[in-house]
Design an enzyme around this catalytic site. Structure first.
Site, PDB file in Angstrom:
ATOM      1  N   GLU A 110       8.959  16.569  15.101  1.00 53.67           N
ATOM      2  CA  GLU A 110       9.423  16.291  13.742  1.00 53.67           C
ATOM      3  C   GLU A 110       8.688  17.200  12.772  1.00 53.67           C
ATOM      4  OE1 GLU A 110       8.319  12.613  11.724  1.00 53.67           O
ATOM      5  OE2 GLU A 110      10.420  12.364  11.161  1.00 53.67           O
ATOM      6  N   CYS A 161      13.377  10.725   7.236  1.00 57.40           N
ATOM      7  CA  CYS A 161      13.148  10.293   8.628  1.00 57.40           C
ATOM      8  C   CYS A 161      14.383  10.520   9.483  1.00 57.40           C
ATOM      9  CB  CYS A 161      12.753   8.832   8.653  1.00 57.40           C
ATOM     10  SG  CYS A 161      13.872   7.793   7.735  1.00 57.40           S
ATOM     11  N   LYS A 197       0.865  -1.195   0.000  1.00 53.62           N
ATOM     12  CA  LYS A 197       0.000   0.000   0.000  1.00 53.62           C
ATOM     13  C   LYS A 197       0.892   1.232   0.000  1.00 53.62           C
ATOM     14  CE  LYS A 197      -2.033   2.847   2.226  1.00 53.62           C
ATOM     15  NZ  LYS A 197      -1.704   4.202   1.719  1.00 53.62           N
ATOM     16  N   GLU A 205       9.011   1.515  11.190  1.00 51.43           N
ATOM     17  CA  GLU A 205      10.105   2.482  10.970  1.00 51.43           C
ATOM     18  C   GLU A 205       9.461   3.850  11.044  1.00 51.43           C
ATOM     19  OE1 GLU A 205      13.202   1.672  10.643  1.00 51.43           O
ATOM     20  OE2 GLU A 205      12.980  -0.475  10.314  1.00 51.43           O
TER      21      GLU A 205
HETATM   22  P1  NAD Z   1       2.122   8.500   7.449  1.00 47.88           P
HETATM   23  O1  NAD Z   1       2.304   7.829   8.745  1.00 47.88           O
HETATM   24  O2  NAD Z   1       1.092   9.548   7.333  1.00 47.88           O
HETATM   25  O3  NAD Z   1       1.771   7.432   6.303  1.00 47.88           O
HETATM   26  C1  NAD Z   1       2.601   6.346   6.003  1.00 47.88           C
HETATM   27  C2  NAD Z   1       1.771   5.276   5.351  1.00 47.88           C
HETATM   28  O4  NAD Z   1       0.818   4.775   6.290  1.00 47.88           O
HETATM   29  C3  NAD Z   1       0.956   5.759   4.158  1.00 47.88           C
HETATM   30  O5  NAD Z   1       0.903   4.745   3.189  1.00 47.88           O
HETATM   31  C4  NAD Z   1      -0.415   5.961   4.767  1.00 47.88           C
HETATM   32  O6  NAD Z   1      -1.453   5.892   3.827  1.00 47.88           O
HETATM   33  C5  NAD Z   1      -0.487   4.822   5.745  1.00 47.88           C
HETATM   34  N1  NAD Z   1      -1.421   4.994   6.857  1.00 47.88           N
HETATM   35  C6  NAD Z   1      -1.844   6.148   7.440  1.00 47.88           C
HETATM   36  N2  NAD Z   1      -2.692   5.861   8.452  1.00 47.88           N
HETATM   37  C7  NAD Z   1      -2.814   4.519   8.510  1.00 47.88           C
HETATM   38  C8  NAD Z   1      -3.539   3.616   9.348  1.00 47.88           C
HETATM   39  N3  NAD Z   1      -4.302   4.054  10.335  1.00 47.88           N
HETATM   40  N4  NAD Z   1      -3.425   2.296   9.115  1.00 47.88           N
HETATM   41  C9  NAD Z   1      -2.617   1.843   8.139  1.00 47.88           C
HETATM   42  N5  NAD Z   1      -1.924   2.630   7.313  1.00 47.88           N
HETATM   43  C10 NAD Z   1      -2.009   3.955   7.502  1.00 47.88           C
HETATM   44  O7  NAD Z   1       3.564   9.013   7.058  1.00 47.88           O
HETATM   45  P2  NAD Z   1       3.964   9.900   5.814  1.00 47.88           P
HETATM   46  O8  NAD Z   1       3.440  11.268   6.085  1.00 47.88           O
HETATM   47  O9  NAD Z   1       3.634   9.215   4.535  1.00 47.88           O
HETATM   48  O10 NAD Z   1       5.564   9.871   5.958  1.00 47.88           O
HETATM   49  C11 NAD Z   1       6.221  10.694   6.808  1.00 47.88           C
HETATM   50  C12 NAD Z   1       6.602   9.978   8.089  1.00 47.88           C
HETATM   51  O11 NAD Z   1       7.308   8.773   7.808  1.00 47.88           O
HETATM   52  C13 NAD Z   1       7.558  10.798   8.922  1.00 47.88           C
HETATM   53  O12 NAD Z   1       7.177  10.783  10.275  1.00 47.88           O
HETATM   54  C14 NAD Z   1       8.895  10.079   8.764  1.00 47.88           C
HETATM   55  O13 NAD Z   1       9.790  10.266   9.807  1.00 47.88           O
HETATM   56  C15 NAD Z   1       8.482   8.672   8.609  1.00 47.88           C
HETATM   57  N6  NAD Z   1       9.526   7.902   7.905  1.00 47.88           N
HETATM   58  C16 NAD Z   1      10.289   7.019   8.626  1.00 47.88           C
HETATM   59  C17 NAD Z   1      11.305   6.297   8.003  1.00 47.88           C
HETATM   60  C18 NAD Z   1      12.169   5.334   8.776  1.00 47.88           C
HETATM   61  O14 NAD Z   1      12.871   4.549   8.155  1.00 47.88           O
HETATM   62  N7  NAD Z   1      12.152   5.337  10.085  1.00 47.88           N
HETATM   63  C19 NAD Z   1      11.533   6.476   6.642  1.00 47.88           C
HETATM   64  C20 NAD Z   1      10.735   7.379   5.936  1.00 47.88           C
HETATM   65  C21 NAD Z   1       9.719   8.080   6.586  1.00 47.88           C
END
Ligand code: NAD
Length: 487
Positions: A383, A284, A172, A250
């Site tokens: 963040e 991240c 997804k 992550e």
């Molecule tokens: P997000 O948490 O909004 O979304 C990530 C994914 O989760 C998307 O595909 C989204 O549609 C899905 N999602 C959202 N709510 C959900 C739920 N309730 N159930 C299941 N899936 C759900 O994050 P984002 O805005 O896309 O990305 C930014 C965040 O990702 C930042 O906080 C960043 O630090 C983190 N990030 C972490 C890493 C790492 O390796 N630690 C790498 C990249 C990004």
């Protein structure tokens, strides 16, 4: 305008509803993708379940799975320019960075292709007349939930080990950035016919609908998630309320990038800016807290300011662009609201505005922004996920460590000094999953990636990454033929 299908059980599915995809560099719609209905998500889960329980995948050899991953890597390399352009159109990241992402995507698939037939259990010296050994088996159906900042690369970090392990998957992508995953999957369907239907399914849609359906499904065995910490919490709740499936998370970070007075000023200031402005700060592991020893604070900030003026903000398709737009209008609003907050609680050094150039007006651009502050302000604690850095002075090693570890996060950190003993002492006392010395951000598939504290659970990449997609079965064979004599 191109419409991309999603993929369920080996079929391209156009879907009943669609979502518009926006180019963040100009705010214009340039593609459409399906918005999966709950029925379509369920169909993808069903396909993955059947492919795992009944399909030929279950008996596939590790060698064959490895070959499939090598073929996938070849496809990414062959179509790297097209995929990189698509990634840039969809995310706004500079084209040169998208090209790096495609190379890293292929490298990750190759690594796990090579690892597929090197996974094995152990024999264990139990103290009886017996043989005891372990088998490593795929965890089952895995939901791979991917964020928008490195769309194809972070999908590959999950897909590589999942396929090598013998899992089947439902991917997804983030709702804003599904295009490279869909295009990659189109290539896979066309060029790798030996991949059985249902092994890789891709559904597009919102996290709280499509994502949550996968998370809460009783028929999914594992979730590999990258995204925000709050979403991570929601995922754990969904998992707790369903079948207690395995989870890797992550999550976010507020990583310290620590500079001692003896660091090379030029290399250090480059490292400070690269650490936080790469990919518009939508990283991240961004070094979003720059900790600078008091003795050099002013000199360091002046040099950062001078170099920041040279960061070329612009059309991300141009090769000399160093910073593109943020991913979406919503995200721009979030970053700008942190900048406004920073103007009240901290001292603005440079940036802090949307650029005024006419050609950048329609896109979601924001200037690289530097603040001087302490570790108590919200801009230093939360963040932001944009090109905004909080510069914080410190006195000595102990003070640096205290500030660095004073955060709920623990993804990454970096330390810069010519004194290796000082660096190693800091390395040893930092609570973070990745620590760099005299550099920031290099990331290798051979090395584990993941966070301490609220930055996550488990690790991706490296040998450890595949363990997260495996179950361990203990087998005990009694060699004693006599009755146990208990009754
Ligand atoms: P997000 O948490 O909004 O979304 C990530 C994914 O989760 C998307 O595909 C989204 O549609 C899905 N999602 C959202 N709510 C959900 C739920 N309730 N159930 C299941 N899936 C759900 O994050 P984002 O805005 O896309 O990305 C930014 C965040 O990702 C930042 O906080 C960043 O630090 C983190 N990030 C972490 C890493 C790492 O390796 N630690 C790498 C990249 C990004």
């Amino acid at each position: 305008m191109k419409t991309y299908p999603m993929f369920i059980n080996g079929e391209a599915v156009r879907g009943a509803h669609s979502r518009e995809i926006i180019n963040p560099a100009n705010g214009r719609v340039f593609a459409k993708v399906p918005e999966a209905t709950l029925g379509e998500v369920e169909a993808a889960i069903h396909a993955a379940r059947d492919a795992f329980d009944k399909g030929p995948w279950r008996t596939s050899t590790a060698q064959a799975r490895g070959r499939i991953l090598f073929r996938m890597a070849e496809l990414v390399r062959k179509h790297a320019s097209m995929l990189a352009e698509l990634e840039t159109l969809n995310t706004g990241k500079p084209i040169v960075e998208s090209e790096f992402d495609m190379a890293d995507t292929a490298t990750c698939l190759e690594y796990y292709g090579g690892l597929a037939n090197k996974i094995h259990g152990e024999t264990l010296p139990v103290p009886d007349n017996a043989i005891n050994f372990t088998l490593k088996e795929p965890v089952g159906v895995a939901g791979l939930i991917v964020p928008w900042n490195y769309p194809l690369m972070l999908a590959a970090w999950k897909l590589g080990p999942a396929i090598a392990a013998g899992c089947t998957v439902i991917v997804k992508p983030a709702k804003q950035t599904p295009l490279t995953m869909l295009e990659f999957m189109r290539l896979v369907q066309k060029e790798i016919p030996e991949l059985p239907p249902g092994v890789i399914n891709v559904v597009t849609g919102d996290g709280t609908a499509a994502g949550a359906t996968i998370v809460e499904s009783m028929r999914v065995d594992k979730i590999a998630f990258t995204g925000g910490t709050e979403t991570g919490r929601n995922i754990l709740r969904g998992v707790a309320n369903s079948n207690l499936k395995k989870v890797t998370l992550e999550l976010g970070g507020k990583s310290p990038n620590i500079f001692f007075a003896d660091a090379d000023l030029d290399a250090a200031t480059d490292g400070a800016l690269f650490g936080v402005f790469i990919n518009q700060g939508e990283v991240c592991s961004a070094g979003s807290r720059v900790l600078i020893q008091k003795d050099i604070f002013k000199k360091f900030i002046d040099r950062m300011k001078e170099k920041t003026k040279r960061v070329k903000l612009g059309n991300p398709m141009k090769r000399d662009t160093k910073m593109g737009p943020l991913v979406s209008a919503d995200h721009l609003d979030k970053v700008m609201s942190y900048i406004e907050m920073g103007k009240k609680e901290a001292k603005l050094v440079i940036g802090g505005r949307r650029p005024s150039a006419k050609n950048l007006k329609a896109g979601y651009f924001v200037e690289p922004t530097i603040f001087e502050t302490d570790n108590k302000t919200r801009i230093a604690r939360e963040e932001i996920f944009g090109p905004v850095v909080a510069c914080i002075p410190f006195k000595d090693e102990d003070d640096a460590l205290q500030i660095a570890n004073d955060t709920p996060y623990g993804l990454a950190a970096a330390v810069w000094s010519r004194d290796i003993f000082k660096c190693l002492n800091v390395v040893k006392n930092l609570r973070a999953g990745i620590v760099w010395v005299n550099t920031m951000q290099p990331c290798y598939v051979e090395a584990p990636w993941g966070g301490y504290k609220q930055s996550g659970h488990g690790r991706e990449m490296s040998l450890q990454g595949i363990e997260e997609f495996l179950e361990v079965k203990q087998v005990h064979i009694n060699l004693n033929q006599n009755p146990i004599g208990w009754y």
